[in-house]
Design an enzyme around this catalytic site. Structure first.
Site, PDB file in Angstrom:
ATOM      1  N   ASP A 199      -9.009  -4.510  -6.393  1.00  0.00           N
ATOM      2  CA  ASP A 199      -8.665  -3.578  -5.320  1.00  0.00           C
ATOM      3  C   ASP A 199      -9.488  -2.305  -5.502  1.00  0.00           C
ATOM      4  O   ASP A 199      -9.212  -1.493  -6.389  1.00  0.00           O
ATOM      5  CB  ASP A 199      -7.163  -3.267  -5.377  1.00  0.00           C
ATOM      6  CG  ASP A 199      -6.662  -2.532  -4.143  1.00  0.00           C
ATOM      7  OD1 ASP A 199      -7.481  -1.858  -3.495  1.00  0.00           O
ATOM      8  OD2 ASP A 199      -5.461  -2.630  -3.852  1.00  0.00           O
TER       9      ASP A 199
ATOM     10  N   HIS B 299      -7.661  -5.144  -1.741  1.00  0.00           N
ATOM     11  CA  HIS B 299      -6.427  -4.532  -1.257  1.00  0.00           C
ATOM     12  C   HIS B 299      -5.669  -5.434  -0.293  1.00  0.00           C
ATOM     13  O   HIS B 299      -4.448  -5.338  -0.168  1.00  0.00           O
ATOM     14  CB  HIS B 299      -6.773  -3.203  -0.572  1.00  0.00           C
ATOM     15  CG  HIS B 299      -5.593  -2.327  -0.310  1.00  0.00           C
ATOM     16  ND1 HIS B 299      -4.720  -1.933  -1.294  1.00  0.00           N
ATOM     17  CD2 HIS B 299      -5.141  -1.753   0.839  1.00  0.00           C
ATOM     18  CE1 HIS B 299      -3.787  -1.154  -0.779  1.00  0.00           C
ATOM     19  NE2 HIS B 299      -4.015  -1.033   0.509  1.00  0.00           N
TER      20      HIS B 299
ATOM     21  N   SER C 242       0.844  -1.186   0.000  1.00  0.00           N
ATOM     22  CA  SER C 242       0.000   0.000   0.000  1.00  0.00           C
ATOM     23  C   SER C 242       0.888   1.248   0.000  1.00  0.00           C
ATOM     24  O   SER C 242       1.665   1.452  -0.929  1.00  0.00           O
ATOM     25  CB  SER C 242      -0.970  -0.050   1.180  1.00  0.00           C
ATOM     26  OG  SER C 242      -1.990   0.895   1.046  1.00  0.00           O
TER      27      SER C 242
END
Length: 726
Positions: free
Chosen positions: A671, A703, A596
């Site tokens: 995602d 995600h 991320s």
């Protein structure tokens, strides 16, 4: 967005004792079969008396009542068998909620997730006294069903509109607000509010049950994002939803108060234009609502007090706060019986607790010092104590404290050095302390409100014994200076047979985003033991909290304002250079990985730090903040229109020509948070620059990239990449 919020779903398959030979090395398979998983109590709900709690026993389909003090089961309050016996209807519920008097239970069935927090279900209401069952009257699944605090009514969201059903059948169901898919939402919130303001319920009953305050969203002008969902069918489907990227238009939001007696809808008209409404909350008065608002830059917050009167709504400014950079939203607003309120703020440079009168004037600052209050648990009026968690002893540790409302009588309640968190019963008679450290799995103990231990709930003795079967290296906490001499908190795990006369390759783990921390003296059952597996293969693993991270005060955190990635990358590069100077480190073999925000950082590391890092793994990375949502991004960067250089100067896409080392990109195709678009645009830039790289896409994974064997597959693949390139 935050790493700590990634959800991991897996089946724990603890290896039989015969497989856990003494002093064996940790493997990836050990980690993801749950060998080091630490149990903790979850899903318990304190009852009104503060002496008991309830737990949903999924295996038996029952709601069971337990004593806090003894831990013993006192009664089964409800079960699927009882419902079928008394009503003739068979339902399997997966969620529950009591009404205010605990004589009715709202039951959710066939629940399915929407986004990170939101879900939808079929709802039933069971009357514990009469043994009767009612169904929420809607053709499809509903969202956010909530029982009235005073009457036999239930409110819920269906087809994007608010609905209230009279469970006695004395009056017809009513609906209000405007609803239309991908255009209008009443009572729930849009994607970006759910993700970045961390809530999904967009309505609240007043304490007396006469009013419902609710959000109305008009997202018709918000740009639409779509994702292919491959599934198992012959043709893929598409998931289409509104997603405002940085600089793009937001939903138009208004707050309404619906009067159930008069069936009139009142729209709150504020005396100034605002961009965001991150919170609404009823005060201790039944007809007073407080609305929190933010401007688009998120550096100016106002609490508005709205009073419901016969003539309409009266609005007054209750509290106002401005910040030199930005403000983070929290849930620490508490109204006391006299309608004075508790608020937390970092206006003196560190997050602390303040007491304000009902007129909004400061009574006193309750906590002070160059340390952060990291969690506010609440206030108990009988004793006059406030309970909170803080980083007073160290930014990498947490302790539980209490202090009087007047700022006196401060006491530290937790006793162990590491990470402590508390969950209090109703009325603050008891609390469960969850403690762990880097080397200690979760220890849960029950305490009275004065800190006295009543009993051990869970010591994870089984996990401790399994850990003893493996060769493990201690996590060493150190500080590493950056180029300016600022000491950065870090940890290091060395190979189990470490020899200071040898030189070892280093893998650095980074997250690095605003307010986050990876350097914590707490137990990590998953990544923490993957690092042990890497250490067993001869790697040193290191993590460094760069400038911009949390628990070190406002000024340390906001240094990265309007230039995300710049100072963070400089700090990671400086840390890698410091490591390279250590005699036991092979400076030619330093790698970096992250997920991320960490994937964004590792991508900057392998490009802007090409002379330092030999390899990088970027999982679900942001590659230009222009692609991410506006509430998160603009809080730290302002808009791309205002700050174009801030967005582009530190976009990995614009530095691909510098790439020299091995680079591995990983993303889930579904995602909804950090879109796979980020990785696709990075691919295009890499190809254009004639740079080779590795890529893996996980179909239909979000995600978190989890489910089934997914995590084991991903970490095996990352391990192989590290071995091949570091």
């Amino acid at each position: 967005m935050f790493y700590r919020n990634l959800v991991i779903v897996f089946v724990i398959l603890i290896a039989p004792g015969s497989l856990l030979a003494q002093n064996r090395d940790v493997t990836v398979q050990d980690v993801w079969r749950g060998t080091f998983y630490a149990r903790s109590t979850s899903g318990l709900r304190s009852m009104n008396d503060g002496l008991h709690f309830t737990v949903l026993n999924g295996a038996d389909g029952s709601i069971d009542k337990y004593s806090y003090e003894s831990g013993e089961k006192v009664a089964t309050l409800l079960s699927s068998k009882e419902i079928e016996k008394k009503t003739g209807q068979s339902i399997q519920f997966d969620s529950y909620q009591f009404n205010a008097t605990e004589d009715k239970v709202l039951l959710g069935t066939e629940s399915e997730s929407i986004y990170r927090h939101s879900s939808k279900s079929y709802y039933f209401i069971y009357d514990l006294k009469q043994g009767s069952l009612s169904k929420v009257d809607a053709e499809g699944k509903q969202q956010l069903a909530d029982l009235s605090p005073t009457e036999n009514k239930v409110a819920y969201v269906y087809q994007n509109k608010m609905h209230v059903q009279d469970l006695d059948g004395e009056s017809e169901s009513i609906s209000f607000g405007e609803g239309k898919e991908n255009a209008l939402i009443a009572g729930a919130v849009d994607w970006v509010y759910e993700e970045e303001f961390s809530f999904h319920k967009g309505f609240h009953w007043s304490p007396d049950g006469q009013y419902i305050a609710y959000y109305q969203f008009d997202e018709s002008e918000v740009p639409t994002f779509s994702m292919d969902v491959y599934g198992q069918a012959l043709y893929p489907s598409q998931d289409v939803f509104k997603y405002p990227k940085a600089g793009e238009v937001n939903s138009k939001v208004s707050i309404h108060i619906y009067d159930l007696k008069s069936q009139k809808d009142h729209k709150v008209e504020l005396p100034m234009a605002v961009e965001y409404y991150p919170r609404i909350k009823w005060t201790s008065e039944a007809d007073e609502l407080v609305i929190t608002t933010l401007n688009r830059h998120q550096d100016h917050l106002i609490l508005w007090e709205v009073e419901v009167e016969k003539k309409g709504l009266e609005v007054e400014k209750l509290y106002e706060e401005k910040a030199p950079a930005y403000l983070e939203i929290h849930d620490n607003l508490r109204f006391l019986d006299d309608n004075s309120f508790i608020w937390t703020s970092e206006k003196d440079g560190y997050n602390h607790i303040y007491h304000y009168g009902e007129d909004g004037k400061l009574i006193r600052q309750i906590t002070k010092g160059e340390w952060e209050v990291t969690e506010f648990y609440g206030y108990e009026s009988g004793s006059g104590y406030l309970y909170y968690q803080s980083a007073e002893e160290s930014p990498i540790r947490r302790s539980v404290f209490r202090v009087k409302l007047d700022g006196t009588g401060k006491e530290k309640l937790s006793t162990k050095k590491g990470w402590n968190d508390a969950t209090f019963s109703s009325g603050f008679q008891f609390y469960i302390n969850r403690y762990s450290s880097a080397s200690t799995p979760t220890l849960e103990t029950l305490h009275r409100s004065n800190g006295k231990e009543v009993r051990v709930i869970n010591d994870n003795e089984g996990t401790q014994k399994r850990m003893e079967m493996f060769r493990l290296s201690p996590k060493e906490f150190i500080q590493i200076p950056n180029e300016e001499g600022t000491q950065l908190n870090a940890w290091m795990i060395k190979p189990q047979d470490f020899d200071a006369s040898k030189s070892y390759p280093v893998l650095m783990f980074v997250y690095g985003g605003p307010g986050s921390q990876t350097v914590e003296d707490s137990y990590d059952a998953f990544n923490g033991f993957w690092y042990q597996a890497l250490a067993a293969k001869g790697y040193i693993v290191v993590s460094v909290d760069n400038r911009g991270t949390g628990a070190r005060g406002r000024d340390f955190r906001t240094q990265t304002y309007q230039q995300l990635g710049k100072l963070e990358t400089e700090d990671q590069i400086a840390a890698a250079k410091w490591l390279a100077k250590q005699k036991y480190v092979d400076g030619e073999r330093i790698g970096i990985w992250g997920w991320s925000y960490g994937g964004y950082m590792s991508s900057l590391g392998i490009t802007k730090g090409a002379d330092v890092f030999k390899m990088a793994i970027a999982v679900a990375p942001v590659t230009n903040w222009r692609f991410y949502d506006n509430i998160y991004t603009e809080r730290y960067m302002r808009t791309p229109q205002e700050n174009p250089d801030g967005y582009d100067d530190n976009s990995p896409i614009n530095h691909v020509d510098k790439l020299e080392g091995a680079y591995f990109l990983v993303h889930g195709s579904a995602d909804d948070n950090v879109h796979v678009q980020n990785t696709m645009r990075m691919i295009s830039a890499l190809v254009k620059a004639d740079k080779q790289f590795d890529l893996f896409i996980y179909p239909d994974k979000n995600h978190g990239i989890y489910g089934g064997n997914t995590r084991n597959h991903l970490y095996t693949k990352m391990t192989e990449f590290i071995e091949e390139n570091l």
